[in-house]
Scaffold this motif. Structure first.
Motif, PDB file in Angstrom:
ATOM      1  N   PHE A 116       0.848  -1.191   0.000  1.00 19.75           N
ATOM      2  CA  PHE A 116       0.000   0.000   0.000  1.00 19.75           C
ATOM      3  C   PHE A 116       0.882   1.238   0.000  1.00 19.75           C
ATOM      4  O   PHE A 116       1.942   1.263   0.624  1.00 19.75           O
ATOM      5  CB  PHE A 116      -0.922   0.020   1.221  1.00 19.75           C
ATOM      6  CG  PHE A 116      -1.855  -1.157   1.294  1.00 19.75           C
ATOM      7  CD1 PHE A 116      -2.906  -1.279   0.401  1.00 19.75           C
ATOM      8  CD2 PHE A 116      -1.666  -2.150   2.234  1.00 19.75           C
ATOM      9  CE1 PHE A 116      -3.761  -2.364   0.458  1.00 19.75           C
ATOM     10  CE2 PHE A 116      -2.521  -3.237   2.301  1.00 19.75           C
ATOM     11  CZ  PHE A 116      -3.569  -3.345   1.407  1.00 19.75           C
ATOM     12  N   ASN A 117       0.426   2.271  -0.697  1.00 21.97           N
ATOM     13  CA  ASN A 117       1.154   3.530  -0.731  1.00 21.97           C
ATOM     14  C   ASN A 117       1.315   4.080   0.681  1.00 21.97           C
ATOM     15  O   ASN A 117       0.489   3.856   1.556  1.00 21.97           O
ATOM     16  CB  ASN A 117       0.415   4.557  -1.593  1.00 21.97           C
ATOM     17  CG  ASN A 117       0.424   4.179  -3.069  1.00 21.97           C
ATOM     18  OD1 ASN A 117       1.181   3.316  -3.501  1.00 21.97           O
ATOM     19  ND2 ASN A 117      -0.418   4.832  -3.837  1.00 21.97           N
ATOM     20  N   THR A 139       8.467  16.822  -6.784  1.00 25.74           N
ATOM     21  CA  THR A 139       8.105  15.504  -6.271  1.00 25.74           C
ATOM     22  C   THR A 139       7.937  15.525  -4.757  1.00 25.74           C
ATOM     23  O   THR A 139       7.068  14.836  -4.206  1.00 25.74           O
ATOM     24  CB  THR A 139       9.180  14.475  -6.669  1.00 25.74           C
ATOM     25  OG1 THR A 139       9.285  14.420  -8.092  1.00 25.74           O
ATOM     26  CG2 THR A 139       8.827  13.087  -6.158  1.00 25.74           C
ATOM     27  N   ALA A 140       8.748  16.317  -4.067  1.00 23.46           N
ATOM     28  CA  ALA A 140       8.611  16.431  -2.611  1.00 23.46           C
ATOM     29  C   ALA A 140       7.249  17.006  -2.240  1.00 23.46           C
ATOM     30  O   ALA A 140       6.601  16.531  -1.300  1.00 23.46           O
ATOM     31  CB  ALA A 140       9.734  17.304  -2.046  1.00 23.46           C
ATOM     32  N   PHE A 141       6.791  18.005  -2.980  1.00 22.74           N
ATOM     33  CA  PHE A 141       5.469  18.582  -2.703  1.00 22.74           C
ATOM     34  C   PHE A 141       4.369  17.571  -2.978  1.00 22.74           C
ATOM     35  O   PHE A 141       3.418  17.437  -2.188  1.00 22.74           O
ATOM     36  CB  PHE A 141       5.262  19.841  -3.550  1.00 22.74           C
ATOM     37  CG  PHE A 141       5.726  21.099  -2.884  1.00 22.74           C
ATOM     38  CD1 PHE A 141       4.861  21.847  -2.114  1.00 22.74           C
ATOM     39  CD2 PHE A 141       7.034  21.525  -3.024  1.00 22.74           C
ATOM     40  CE1 PHE A 141       5.287  23.011  -1.493  1.00 22.74           C
ATOM     41  CE2 PHE A 141       7.484  22.683  -2.408  1.00 22.74           C
ATOM     42  CZ  PHE A 141       6.609  23.431  -1.636  1.00 22.74           C
ATOM     43  N   ILE A 142       4.468  16.858  -4.095  1.00 15.17           N
ATOM     44  CA  ILE A 142       3.441  15.867  -4.426  1.00 15.17           C
ATOM     45  C   ILE A 142       3.429  14.748  -3.387  1.00 15.17           C
ATOM     46  O   ILE A 142       2.368  14.303  -2.928  1.00 15.17           O
ATOM     47  CB  ILE A 142       3.691  15.299  -5.837  1.00 15.17           C
ATOM     48  CG1 ILE A 142       3.540  16.407  -6.887  1.00 15.17           C
ATOM     49  CG2 ILE A 142       2.726  14.155  -6.140  1.00 15.17           C
ATOM     50  CD1 ILE A 142       3.903  15.970  -8.291  1.00 15.17           C
ATOM     51  N   CYS A 153       1.973  15.898   0.043  1.00 11.81           N
ATOM     52  CA  CYS A 153       0.510  16.069  -0.009  1.00 11.81           C
ATOM     53  C   CYS A 153      -0.185  14.726   0.170  1.00 11.81           C
ATOM     54  O   CYS A 153      -1.183  14.621   0.898  1.00 11.81           O
ATOM     55  CB  CYS A 153       0.107  16.707  -1.334  1.00 11.81           C
ATOM     56  SG  CYS A 153       0.467  18.466  -1.436  1.00 11.81           S
ATOM     57  N   GLY A 154       0.347  13.686  -0.482  1.00 11.35           N
ATOM     58  CA  GLY A 154      -0.232  12.356  -0.294  1.00 11.35           C
ATOM     59  C   GLY A 154      -0.073  11.856   1.125  1.00 11.35           C
ATOM     60  O   GLY A 154      -1.000  11.270   1.702  1.00 11.35           O
ATOM     61  N   ARG A 180      -4.733  23.740   2.089  1.00 17.61           N
ATOM     62  CA  ARG A 180      -4.220  23.938   3.451  1.00 17.61           C
ATOM     63  C   ARG A 180      -2.984  23.079   3.695  1.00 17.61           C
ATOM     64  O   ARG A 180      -2.047  23.509   4.390  1.00 17.61           O
ATOM     65  CB  ARG A 180      -5.312  23.615   4.458  1.00 17.61           C
ATOM     66  CG  ARG A 180      -6.444  24.641   4.446  1.00 17.61           C
ATOM     67  CD  ARG A 180      -7.553  24.294   5.411  1.00 17.61           C
ATOM     68  NE  ARG A 180      -8.541  25.372   5.491  1.00 17.61           N
ATOM     69  CZ  ARG A 180      -9.666  25.314   6.185  1.00 17.61           C
ATOM     70  NH1 ARG A 180      -9.941  24.211   6.886  1.00 17.61           N
ATOM     71  NH2 ARG A 180     -10.494  26.326   6.203  1.00 17.61           N
ATOM     72  N   ILE A 181      -2.967  21.878   3.156  1.00 15.86           N
ATOM     73  CA  ILE A 181      -1.773  21.038   3.271  1.00 15.86           C
ATOM     74  C   ILE A 181      -0.614  21.670   2.517  1.00 15.86           C
ATOM     75  O   ILE A 181       0.525  21.717   3.013  1.00 15.86           O
ATOM     76  CB  ILE A 181      -2.074  19.621   2.732  1.00 15.86           C
ATOM     77  CG1 ILE A 181      -3.048  18.900   3.667  1.00 15.86           C
ATOM     78  CG2 ILE A 181      -0.790  18.823   2.564  1.00 15.86           C
ATOM     79  CD1 ILE A 181      -3.437  17.520   3.189  1.00 15.86           C
TER      80      ILE A 181
END
Length: 728
Positions: free
Chosen positions: A137-138, A380-383, A386-387, A414-415
């Motif tokens: 799982f992610n 990629t760090a931001f993406i 966020c996850g 907000r994240i």
């Protein structure tokens, strides 16, 4: 009766897939008695019903009805190239800034330190492969920790992951700024910090706009970057073969920054900057495994990343030492690889074509490639964060406040803004100092990887019967954890200031997550203040009624074990609405089979099997006992009979029935006869129980949210009136 046809087919990977076809649908069925909105009182007859799935007085929907459809194998998976590119961009971009940092720490022994890093990655490959195969799982190490430890401990590991994302964004943006200025032959060091902040803000806006990771774009960037690095290595070998070995001959004559054992250890600790790819692979593992099971892409991506790291990182460090002395490397650490391009490939072409232009051209080519790759790493760090933060909020580790989406782009603004503030805050605290930021990065990521190794070690002990693709010896996990713990200790000694900054930022993350998880206890403490008592009681009631937690029973739980379940939920959840659900096992001849085209008939009015009725009666008596010790909980006991017993279909049915998320469903560690992979269970969490400290022989006087005075609340017959009392 409803007739459901289940087609079970065996795939080449040996993993079965399911497609449940709906033959008949009952409309107008009563809503679940426990699925009322938060804060809305439920009817007395709903509170007092002991639910029996096959009784005539209630007609609940069967598996496959009224909710998410059964999963079908239609999704597109990331192939070997795409997986290696997405993870490899993170891994191989780190050599653009980590090479100079390692050389500053280890001197001309930097290649030896990086070989040690490669060996550490090799032992970690086993831990990541096993945990990824068992829990595909992610979420990386956080997902592994959620099935190995309690939510409180798993959230600590998630905080380290968030800190590593912050350091990654700052470090990558800073290096991108440095390489960008070399494109214009500018040494504007004062403008690097401002440009770094601008890059971070730009990436935040791009993610706010809704950009997602693209495998195609990642492949293009990855292939280009690897071509540039390969060209640097081949050009360096060629230039040395042409007899330009003056710097190489005098390399070992230079003084080491520390005694040689200490230099190797410090270089090893700094080299941990370049091991980000494994965790990135875990964050995309669902796209690599898919819903059908094991595809081999994830493990191949791990091997590819280890091979690339082992071949390129020590080589680039060695050739940098062959053409530049230690003092020059220390002064030009922000854009070191640019100078390597000028002094290797550029010098070769200038010598061959009798020109002075190729040196500058190659330097700019390397700088352009580095800028693009590092910008992608920042994005990629931001993406990724966020996850991660979205997952933490859904698991009630962060306030629900973070989940609000903006109506314009549908993203979690907000994240994004919170992470942007943290990144800019770290940039401001460190002043863009590469040594400080790299120390934070290395410390955080070593802790994340240590957590994964510990998860692998304890998961073997706590869940020995869970199916897994690989099963590595425990000494592998111990060795892996020891290597990264050693790196953290060396970082703390070498860069004490960055270690303190890491602790400070981490303390902020931990304060938010732990207060959210322990919100009931925090509010109960604040309620001692008379001016806050009414507000705290209101918030405690709202939190207690917020979600419906479901725990699957095996039917053999003792009162002590049931009390441990509630103790664990008390310490790790804010909701106090719990459903203890027992799925009766079918007769042996009706259990799940590997044959094809099995037709199962389910009757809504058949009586429960006698064994199921006996278990139901015993469980009712035990739950009545623990209700006295846990009066703050709103407990429902449900007994159901489903054709396949407890399995993936039962999980889907439960999700449909309650409209819940998978994070609200939990079960105990699987036993030796559990025949499913955890991937098939749609994310049901394994709950590891904490010891109970409340006596079960008599009622416990609860200070706070008192929900009932009757033990038979929701467990008695429908004609019994249950009492409710106001909160005290």
């Amino acid at each position: 009766s409803d007739v459901y046809k289940r087609q079970v087919s065996t795939q080449s990977t040996g993993v079965r897939k399911f497609a449940m076809l709906r033959e008949q649908r009952y409309d107008g069925l009563p809503a679940s008695p426990v699925n009322a909105p938060a804060g809305v009182p439920r009817k007395k007859e709903e509170h007092t019903r002991l639910v029996s799935e096959t009784s005539a007085e209630m007609k609940p929907s069967a598996p496959g009805e009224g909710g998410p459809p059964a999963h079908t194998p239609t999704e597109e998976l990331i192939g070997n190239w795409g997986a290696t590119a997405i993870c490899g961009n993170d891994l191989m971009s780190s050599c653009l800034y980590s090479t100079a940092i390692v050389i500053k720490s280890a001197g001309w022994l930097a290649p030896v330190s990086l070989i040690g890093v490669a060996l550490s990655l090799l032992v970690y490959l086993g831990s990541y492969a096993e945990m990824g195969g068992a829990i595909p799982f992610n979420g990386g190490s956080y997902s592994a920790a959620m099935s190995t430890f309690s939510k409180r401990k798993a959230s600590i590991l998630a905080c380290f992951s968030a800190l590593s994302y912050v350091a990654t964004s700052v470090m990558s943006a800073h290096s991108a700024s440095a390489y960008f200025f070399t494109l214009f032959d500018s040494d504007n060091n004062g403008g690097i910090v401002g440009t770094t902040a601008l890059i971070i803000i730009t990436c935040a806006f791009i993610v706010f706009w809704g950009l997602e990771e693209s495998a195609t774009v990642s492949i293009v960037i990855f292939v280009t970057h690897m071509c540039v690095l390969t060209m640097l290595i081949l050009g360096s070998i060629t230039w040395l073969a042409m007899g330009n070995t003056a710097q190489l001959d005098s390399m070992t004559d230079q003084d080491l920054p520390h005694p040689w054992p200490v230099s190797i250890l410090f270089g090893f600790a700094s080299g941990m900057l370049g091991i980000t790819g494994y965790e990135t692979a875990c964050n995309y593992i669902e796209a690599m495994y898919g819903k059908l099971g094991h595809s081999g892409v994830y493990e191949q991506a791990l091997w590819n990343m280890w091979t690339l790291s082992t071949l390129y990182n020590p080589a680039i460090a060695f050739f940098s030492l062959c053409f530049m002395n230690l003092s020059f490397i220390s002064n030009e650490e922000d854009a070191l690889i640019n100078h390597l391009g000028e002094r290797s490939v550029g010098m070769c072409f200038d010598d061959w074509f009798d020109s002075d232009n190729f040196k500058s051209i190659m330097g700019k080519l390397v700088s352009a490639d580095a800028t693009i790759v590092l910008l992608g790493s920042t994005l990629t760090a931001f993406i990724g964060v966020c996850g991660l933060l979205t997952r933490l909020t859904q698991d009630n580790c962060l306030p629900v406040w973070f989940l609000q989406k903006n109506q314009w782009r549908g993203t979690h603004h907000r994240i994004i803004l919170t992470f942007l503030s943290c990144a800019l805050g770290v940039l401001g605290i460190t002043g863009g100092d590469v040594d400080l930021v790299s120390g934070i990065y290395s410390t955080a990521f070593c802790c994340v990887m240590t957590g994964m190794a510990l998860c692998c070690y304890y998961f073997k002990i706590k869940c020995p019967h869970v199916k897994r693709v690989y099963n590595v010896p425990q000494w592998v996990s111990v060795t892996a954890a020891s290597s990264t713990i050693l790196a953290v200790i060396c970082q703390a000694i070498q860069k004490w200031e960055s270690f303190l900054i890491s602790v400070g930022v981490l303390a902020f993350f931990l304060l938010v997550t732990q207060c959210t998880i322990q919100a009931q206890a925090v509010l109960r403490t604040l309620a001692h203040c008379s001016c806050l008592e009414a507000w705290c009681n209101q918030k405690m009631k709202a939190l207690g009624d917020s979600d419906e937690l479901v725990y699957f029973l095996s039917g053999s739980e003792t009162p002590e074990r049931l009390a441990a379940v509630l103790t664990t939920l008390t310490n790790n959840e804010t909701s106090r609405r719990v459903t203890l659900m027992h799925i009766c096992e079918p007769e042996p001849e009706r259990k799940r089979s590997k044959s094809v085209d099995i037709v199962l008939e389910v009757s809504k009015h058949d009586p429960l099997p006698s064994t199921c009725t006996d278990i139901q009666t015993e469980l009712k008596t035990r739950v009545q006992l623990i209700q006295k010790a846990f009066p703050e909980f709103d407990i429902t006991l449900e007994t159901h009979w489903l054709p396949g017993g407890f399995g993936p279909d039962a999980v889907i049915w439960t999700l449909e029935r309650y409209g819940a998320q998978t994070g609200q469903l939990s079960m105990g560690p699987p036993g030796p006869h559990f025949c499913y992979w955890l991937k098939e269970m749609h994310g049901v969490r394994i709950l590891h129980l904490e010891p109970n400290t409340r006596p079960l022989s008599q009622s416990t006087k609860w200070q706070g949210d008192v929900r009932r005075t009757s033990v038979d609340y929701r467990l008695s017959e429908p004609n019994v009136v249950c009492e409710r009392v106001a909160m005290v």
